[in-house]
Design a protein around this motif. Structure first.
Motif, PDB file in Angstrom:
ATOM      1  N   GLU A  94       0.842  -1.196   0.000  1.00 56.32           N
ATOM      2  CA  GLU A  94       0.000   0.000   0.000  1.00 56.32           C
ATOM      3  C   GLU A  94       0.877   1.245   0.000  1.00 56.32           C
ATOM      4  OE1 GLU A  94      -3.288   1.827   3.038  1.00 56.32           O
ATOM      5  OE2 GLU A  94      -3.553  -0.265   2.411  1.00 56.32           O
ATOM      6  N   ILE A  95       0.724   2.068  -1.041  1.00 56.34           N
ATOM      7  CA  ILE A  95       1.524   3.283  -1.203  1.00 56.34           C
ATOM      8  C   ILE A  95       0.587   4.486  -1.146  1.00 56.34           C
ATOM      9  CG2 ILE A  95       3.206   4.487  -2.650  1.00 56.34           C
ATOM     10  CD1 ILE A  95       4.112   1.681  -1.823  1.00 56.34           C
ATOM     11  N   PRO A  96       0.524   5.189  -0.006  1.00 56.27           N
ATOM     12  CA  PRO A  96      -0.345   6.379   0.084  1.00 56.27           C
ATOM     13  C   PRO A  96       0.403   7.627  -0.392  1.00 56.27           C
ATOM     14  CG  PRO A  96       0.549   5.873   2.241  1.00 56.27           C
ATOM     15  CD  PRO A  96       1.138   4.857   1.290  1.00 56.27           C
ATOM     16  N   PHE A  97      -0.283   8.497  -1.101  1.00 57.15           N
ATOM     17  CA  PHE A  97       0.310   9.784  -1.468  1.00 57.15           C
ATOM     18  C   PHE A  97      -0.808  10.795  -1.669  1.00 57.15           C
ATOM     19  CE2 PHE A  97      -0.357   7.486  -5.418  1.00 57.15           C
ATOM     20  CZ  PHE A  97      -0.823   8.432  -6.322  1.00 57.15           C
ATOM     21  N   LYS A  98      -0.435  12.070  -1.708  1.00 60.54           N
ATOM     22  CA  LYS A  98      -1.437  13.121  -1.882  1.00 60.54           C
ATOM     23  C   LYS A  98      -1.030  14.046  -3.018  1.00 60.54           C
ATOM     24  CE  LYS A  98       0.506  16.195   1.687  1.00 60.54           C
ATOM     25  NZ  LYS A  98       0.862  17.345   0.835  1.00 60.54           N
ATOM     26  N   ILE A  99      -2.040  14.654  -3.624  1.00 61.08           N
ATOM     27  CA  ILE A  99      -1.830  15.661  -4.660  1.00 61.08           C
ATOM     28  C   ILE A  99      -2.468  16.944  -4.167  1.00 61.08           C
ATOM     29  CG2 ILE A  99      -2.386  16.353  -7.021  1.00 61.08           C
ATOM     30  CD1 ILE A  99      -2.243  13.440  -7.839  1.00 61.08           C
ATOM     31  N   ASP A 100      -1.663  17.977  -4.040  1.00 66.11           N
ATOM     32  CA  ASP A 100      -2.152  19.257  -3.539  1.00 66.11           C
ATOM     33  C   ASP A 100      -2.936  19.996  -4.613  1.00 66.11           C
ATOM     34  OD1 ASP A 100      -1.013  18.899  -1.021  1.00 66.11           O
ATOM     35  OD2 ASP A 100       0.913  19.741  -1.667  1.00 66.11           O
ATOM     36  N   ASN A 101      -3.951  20.733  -4.168  1.00 66.58           N
ATOM     37  CA  ASN A 101      -4.780  21.556  -5.051  1.00 66.58           C
ATOM     38  C   ASN A 101      -5.190  20.783  -6.314  1.00 66.58           C
ATOM     39  OD1 ASN A 101      -4.398  23.862  -3.311  1.00 66.58           O
ATOM     40  ND2 ASN A 101      -2.331  24.027  -4.193  1.00 66.58           N
ATOM     41  N   PRO A 102      -5.865  19.676  -6.134  1.00 69.60           N
ATOM     42  CA  PRO A 102      -6.149  18.798  -7.269  1.00 69.60           C
ATOM     43  C   PRO A 102      -7.061  19.451  -8.305  1.00 69.60           C
ATOM     44  CG  PRO A 102      -7.461  18.154  -5.375  1.00 69.60           C
ATOM     45  CD  PRO A 102      -6.495  19.195  -4.889  1.00 69.60           C
ATOM     46  N   ARG A 103      -6.767  19.164  -9.542  1.00 71.11           N
ATOM     47  CA  ARG A 103      -7.630  19.565 -10.656  1.00 71.11           C
ATOM     48  C   ARG A 103      -8.519  18.374 -10.996  1.00 71.11           C
ATOM     49  NH1 ARG A 103      -3.484  21.914 -15.030  1.00 71.11           N
ATOM     50  NH2 ARG A 103      -5.431  22.302 -16.164  1.00 71.11           N
ATOM     51  N   LEU A 104      -9.815  18.566 -10.937  1.00 72.18           N
ATOM     52  CA  LEU A 104     -10.749  17.461 -11.094  1.00 72.18           C
ATOM     53  C   LEU A 104     -10.914  17.062 -12.556  1.00 72.18           C
ATOM     54  CD1 LEU A 104     -13.598  18.330  -8.559  1.00 72.18           C
ATOM     55  CD2 LEU A 104     -11.533  16.964  -8.203  1.00 72.18           C
ATOM     56  N   TRP A 105     -11.302  15.819 -12.731  1.00 76.04           N
ATOM     57  CA  TRP A 105     -11.642  15.284 -14.049  1.00 76.04           C
ATOM     58  C   TRP A 105     -13.132  15.477 -14.271  1.00 76.04           C
ATOM     59  CZ3 TRP A 105     -14.876  11.793 -16.361  1.00 76.04           C
ATOM     60  CH2 TRP A 105     -14.514  11.307 -17.624  1.00 76.04           C
ATOM     61  N   TRP A 106     -13.488  16.135 -15.382  1.00 77.97           N
ATOM     62  CA  TRP A 106     -14.887  16.363 -15.727  1.00 77.97           C
ATOM     63  C   TRP A 106     -15.197  15.751 -17.086  1.00 77.97           C
ATOM     64  CZ3 TRP A 106     -18.517  18.144 -12.497  1.00 77.97           C
ATOM     65  CH2 TRP A 106     -18.114  18.854 -11.360  1.00 77.97           C
ATOM     66  N   SER A 107     -16.449  15.425 -17.278  1.00 73.59           N
ATOM     67  CA  SER A 107     -16.872  14.876 -18.564  1.00 73.59           C
ATOM     68  C   SER A 107     -16.981  15.980 -19.605  1.00 73.59           C
ATOM     69  CB  SER A 107     -18.218  14.149 -18.419  1.00 73.59           C
ATOM     70  OG  SER A 107     -19.217  15.032 -17.937  1.00 73.59           O
ATOM     71  N   ASN A 108     -16.970  15.569 -20.868  1.00 73.02           N
ATOM     72  CA  ASN A 108     -17.059  16.487 -21.999  1.00 73.02           C
ATOM     73  C   ASN A 108     -18.289  17.383 -21.859  1.00 73.02           C
ATOM     74  OD1 ASN A 108     -16.484  17.572 -24.588  1.00 73.02           O
ATOM     75  ND2 ASN A 108     -17.897  16.126 -25.540  1.00 73.02           N
ATOM     76  N   GLY A 109     -18.053  18.705 -21.938  1.00 74.53           N
ATOM     77  CA  GLY A 109     -19.143  19.663 -21.831  1.00 74.53           C
ATOM     78  C   GLY A 109     -19.273  20.300 -20.477  1.00 74.53           C
ATOM     79  N   LEU A 110     -18.735  19.660 -19.431  1.00 73.91           N
ATOM     80  CA  LEU A 110     -18.851  20.221 -18.087  1.00 73.91           C
ATOM     81  C   LEU A 110     -17.563  20.871 -17.602  1.00 73.91           C
ATOM     82  CD1 LEU A 110     -21.037  17.792 -15.937  1.00 73.91           C
ATOM     83  CD2 LEU A 110     -21.660  19.965 -16.986  1.00 73.91           C
ATOM     84  N   GLY A 111     -16.455  20.489 -18.161  1.00 74.52           N
ATOM     85  CA  GLY A 111     -15.176  21.029 -17.713  1.00 74.52           C
ATOM     86  C   GLY A 111     -14.026  20.252 -18.325  1.00 74.52           C
ATOM     87  N   GLU A 112     -12.839  20.509 -17.824  1.00 72.18           N
ATOM     88  CA  GLU A 112     -11.635  19.858 -18.351  1.00 72.18           C
ATOM     89  C   GLU A 112     -11.506  18.437 -17.804  1.00 72.18           C
ATOM     90  OE1 GLU A 112      -6.750  20.244 -18.171  1.00 72.18           O
ATOM     91  OE2 GLU A 112      -8.034  21.416 -16.823  1.00 72.18           O
ATOM     92  N   PRO A 113     -11.281  17.465 -18.664  1.00 70.32           N
ATOM     93  CA  PRO A 113     -10.986  16.109 -18.181  1.00 70.32           C
ATOM     94  C   PRO A 113      -9.499  16.005 -17.823  1.00 70.32           C
ATOM     95  CG  PRO A 113     -11.126  16.095 -20.565  1.00 70.32           C
ATOM     96  CD  PRO A 113     -11.391  17.507 -20.138  1.00 70.32           C
ATOM     97  N   HIS A 114      -9.121  16.633 -16.720  1.00 69.52           N
ATOM     98  CA  HIS A 114      -7.698  16.759 -16.408  1.00 69.52           C
ATOM     99  C   HIS A 114      -7.086  15.393 -16.088  1.00 69.52           C
ATOM    100  CE1 HIS A 114      -3.987  18.724 -15.223  1.00 69.52           C
ATOM    101  NE2 HIS A 114      -3.948  17.888 -14.199  1.00 69.52           N
TER     102      HIS A 114
END
Length: 846
Positions: free
Chosen positions: A266-286
């Protein structure tokens, strides 16, 4: 749309090509030859990956399987056994490695594998990877591998004869093989065999990473907590370092104490200030380009790149006051699903290149889709498909590969299904596009609605065995595998859960409504039959004339040639198309007129359904029409043919799937207009509705409304209802069109229009359309002018394939239309092939 930057790819290749690789792969793709078993001593060159059909074609031993009526004459291929063999060399140093496995990522389907004359093992499932320990059978110098592929058709005959009672469905029921290979109502019957995916020797000594699962544990505004479950197989205890990074940051770096056996770390890690994944039409699929690197104290290294999106996804399927909804919540937001069903892009799966995947996903994005359903009678697609969907914001409804059948209720079959599910779930679960799993296509409906027990004369005892086997696979094995390996991902046992002839199909879960088309009900039935989530519905139309030209010569262009009949797999397909044309008072006499009219009628019917479903949100929360694509040149329900020529349907869908829908529907005695928003904020704009008489050359319009309007987020509202009696006499309506527009304060324009009578009853004059063509980068600019109102103007090439930026549009006098066509042709060839059709031509031909 792009995959991975060149610099990042170079970095990955440097990691994977280290002189001290932890795991080394030696491709065995080259140098294969094949022949029929026990019939010929003549060997022919084989291309791997490939199929026996494509190998026969490449060697000039058969004609084009798709041309004319050749399908009928090539059935002998699927009735034979085939042998593939190759010789390869191994040096003594390689043989000193402690582990050497022969890996097949795809064998289709029943195969016996021999190495140096001794059997390594046999296979019976094309849907998972086969791994054979071959170290003891290898020798220094030349080695020979041989694969005998047994006919899947012959296996069906022997398996069904020995089973003792019929198993309903087609001849695919015993084989874990793509069902569509046995023929479908849109596809040919080519029962393939062959090495259909990469194969290689996998060589290692002390450690081998076997899997990484990524789980987003929590998402907050300033950080996302992620856990990587890293599975590693070891032969001895040792220390190692693990690093998790991307282009911009290192998220984890630490030590592991590797232990013998297969262990999950188990490898835990964090990403600061995450950019969310959105579906086409709602936002950026980052996408985060995560790179996992493992290095042992002995100096060996391994790396893997995983494109990962941070998002939450929930599929809601709980009882409510009406029935049982089915909808997707992405990052906590209910999202209306807009998309289509996807089938394999070719009858021979190895013929689908990466650019074909890019083109089909590009079409989905251009068409404003946010979901594709991978249908259960095809194949689990290659990784590039899911990566492109992930990078484009296209969610995937993933069927397990079961369709329109019951399956054998024995232990061996069940164990094969379990291994298949485990392999595919682990392979696909990290893709952010993956929204849900579904057990099968229409098997539940078939058992309860299609009278299988009666037609197959199955007694009650055998029926109980079959149903018990069904429950074991679709209510035990598959959901159990999802819960264990992809916890939190939604699983639906079958689509639909209730057949379209039953009342509950409109109130419970997903629905396949085929009263229109199969039942020959009028398109207006779509206005009544609105379910909670429509996952199948559709109407057939013809492919482009340039696609037809690939299987029949111009002198065969009649209604209906033997070639056209061979490329129509629905038993009453042309009769049904003709019935729907007649409902619009359309009776084409030529092939090109039939193509054009079938496409605009398909677009009208499916478009009416889309509008009815979208305007019913939140009661209905999904629309997936049948179907996005084809696997060969054929008359079918597709919006794009096998060459990605867009039919009228695809242009209509592009407009109807935008983030705001302006719906105009003529129903009973009214014209009802709705505004539907998928946006997450209020949208202000000006709503304009006109009644235009297209016989009036002054383009005068009667304004029915011209008002400011605000549409609330994620909502649907009726904005206007106009009695038809106020729109003129029946005769006057034959020269009239309702035109509606909604222009937002941000400048976006949404439009829709509807005629007030049947398409074949419109009062249209002969039109003279002038066309100017200019060569530009990537294709041609085309400018059109007409002296008369010209509805459904279609531009097309008679022999070559091309994509037109706009098509099947209405052209008004005094309002020129400019558009772009993507084509590689030179100017002379392009203008020679370029043709134009519209509804005026039909009216004046008849």
């Amino acid at each position: 749309m792009k995959l991975i930057s060149l610099a990042f790819l170079v970095a990955l290749s440097l990691c994977s090509c280290s002189p001290k690789e932890m795991v080394r792969k030696v491709s065995l793709a080259d140098g294969w030859k094949f022949r029929a078993d026990q019939e010929s001593a003549i060997w022919h060159k084989a291309i791997v990956p490939g199929t026996v059909h494509t190998d026969l074609l490449h060697n000039g031993l058969i004609p084009d399987p798709f041309y004319g009526c050749n399908e009928r004459d090539l059935q002998w291929i699927g009735e034979k056994n085939w042998i593939y063999t190759k010789t390869f060399t191994i040096n003594s140093e390689t043989l000193e490695s402690s582990k050497i496995n022969l890996i097949f990522e795809g064998l289709d389907t029943y195969a016996r594998v021999q190495l140096n004359g001794k059997e390594l093992g046999s296979t019976n499932n094309m849907f998972h990877k086969w791994e054979f320990n071959c170290k003891e059978l290898l020798k220094p110098g030349e080695n020979v591998v041989e694969i005998l592929f047994e006919s899947a058709l012959n296996r069906f005959l022997s398996d069904s004869a020995s089973y003792g009672y019929p198993v309903p469905g087609g001849r695919w029921v015993f084989a874990r093989k793509a069902a569509y290979h046995f023929g479908w109502d849109w596809g040919p019957r080519f029962i393939t065999s062959g090495i259909t995916a990469p194969l290689y020797l996998e060589i290692w000594d002390d450690a081998r990473p076997t899997d990484i699962q990524l789980i987003t544990k929590s998402i907050e505004e300033d950080r996302a907590q992620i856990t990587a479950l890293f599975e590693i197989e070891c032969t001895s205890a040792q220390r190692a370092t693990i690093t998790v990074s991307d282009r911009d940051a290192t998220y984890y770096s630490g030590e592991l104490n590797l232990t013998p056996g297969v262990t999950l770390y188990e490898i835990p890690f964090k990403i600061d200030n995450p950019r969310l994944w959105w579906s086409n039409g709602l936002g950026e699929p980052h996408i985060y380009e995560l790179l996992f690197e493992l290095k042992t104290e002995s100096g060996k290294s391994w790396s893997r790149h995983i494109p990962y999106g941070i998002r939450t996804i929930e599929v809601v399927n709980l009882e409510d006051s009406i029935g049982k909804p089915l909808y997707v919540k992405l990052n906590g937001v209910p999202v209306y699903m807009k998309g289509a069903n996807y089938i394999p892009q070719h009858s021979f799966i190895t013929e689908v290149a990466d650019n074909h995947y890019r083109e089909v996903i590009r079409t989905a994005v251009k068409s404003n889709m946010n979901m594709i359903r991978v249908w259960g009678g095809g194949v689990y697609e290659k990784e590039i498909f899911y990566e492109l969907c992930s990078r484009s914001g296209i969610l995937v409804w993933q069927d397990f590969m079961f369709a329109c059948a019951m399956y054998p209720p024995d232990d061996n079959f069940a164990q094969s299904v379990k291994r298949e599910a485990q392999y595919q779930i682990k392979r696909l679960r990290n893709y952010p596009a993956l929204a849900m799993w579904c057990g099968n296509n229409e098997s539940n409906e078939g058992w309860h609605n299609w009278q299988w027990q009666k037609s197959h004369k199955i007694d009650s005892a055998d029926a109980a065995k079959l149903w018990s086997g069904y429950l074991r696979i679709f209510h035990d094995i598959l959901p159990g595998a999802v819960n264990e390996l992809d916890p939190g991902r939604f699983y639906l046992p079958s689509s639909p859960m209730v057949g379209w002839g039953r009342e509950a199909s409109m109130t419970h879960s997903s629905s396949h409504y085929w009263g229109v088309w199969w039942g020959l009900e009028p398109f207006e039935k779509y206005l009544e039959k609105v379910p909670r989530f429509m996952s199948e519905f559709g109407v057939q139309s013809m492919p482009a004339i340039s696609t037809i030209r690939e299987f029949q010569p111009a002198n065969a262009d009649t209604l209906f040639s033997n070639e056209l009949r061979s490329h129509q797999k629905h038993p009453t397909g042309y009769q049904n198309i003709g019935a729907y044309l007649a409902m619009e008072n359309l009776y084409p006499k030529t092939l090109e007129s039939y193509i054009h009219l079938s496409q605009i009628v398909q677009a009208k019917g499916v478009g009416m359904a889309i509008e009815a479903q979208r305007r019913s949100k939140p009661y209905c929360m999904g629309t997936l029409y049948w179907q996005l694509n084809d696997c060969w040149p054929v008359t079918s329900w597709s919006g794009t043919d096998v060459n990605n020529n867009w039919k009228a349907l695809q242009y209509s869908v592009r407009n109807l799937y935008r983030d705001i829908l302006l719906s105009v529907i003529i129903e009973r005695d009214s014209c009802n207009i709705h505004l539907v928003s998928d946006r997450l904020t209020d949208t202000k704009g000006v709503l304009n509705v006109n009644l235009a008489n297209f016989q009036n050359l002054n383009n005068q319009r009667n304004i029915l409304t011209d008002n400011n309007f605000t549409i609330k987020p994620n909502s649907s509202v009726k904005v206007l209802s106009i009695p038809l009696s106020s729109l003129g006499t029946i005769r006057e309506r034959g020269s009239s069109i309702i035109e509606a527009s909604f222009k937002t304060s941000g400048g976006n324009l949404y439009t829709n229009s509807k005629f007030l009578t049947k398409l074949g009853s419109l009062n249209l004059n002969k039109a003279d359309i002038k066309m100017e063509v200019t060569k530009v980068k990537g294709g041609f600019k085309i400018v059109l002018n007409s002296d008369q109102f010209s509805p459904f103007v279609q531009l097309y090439l008679r022999e070559s394939h091309a994509w037109f930026e706009e098509n099947f549009f209405h052209l008004w006098p005094g309002r020129p239309m400019e558009l772009f066509c993507r084509s590689d042709l030179d100017y002379k060839s392009f203008t020679k092939q370029l043709k134009i059709y519209n509804l005026n031509l039909y009216n004046n031909e008849n």
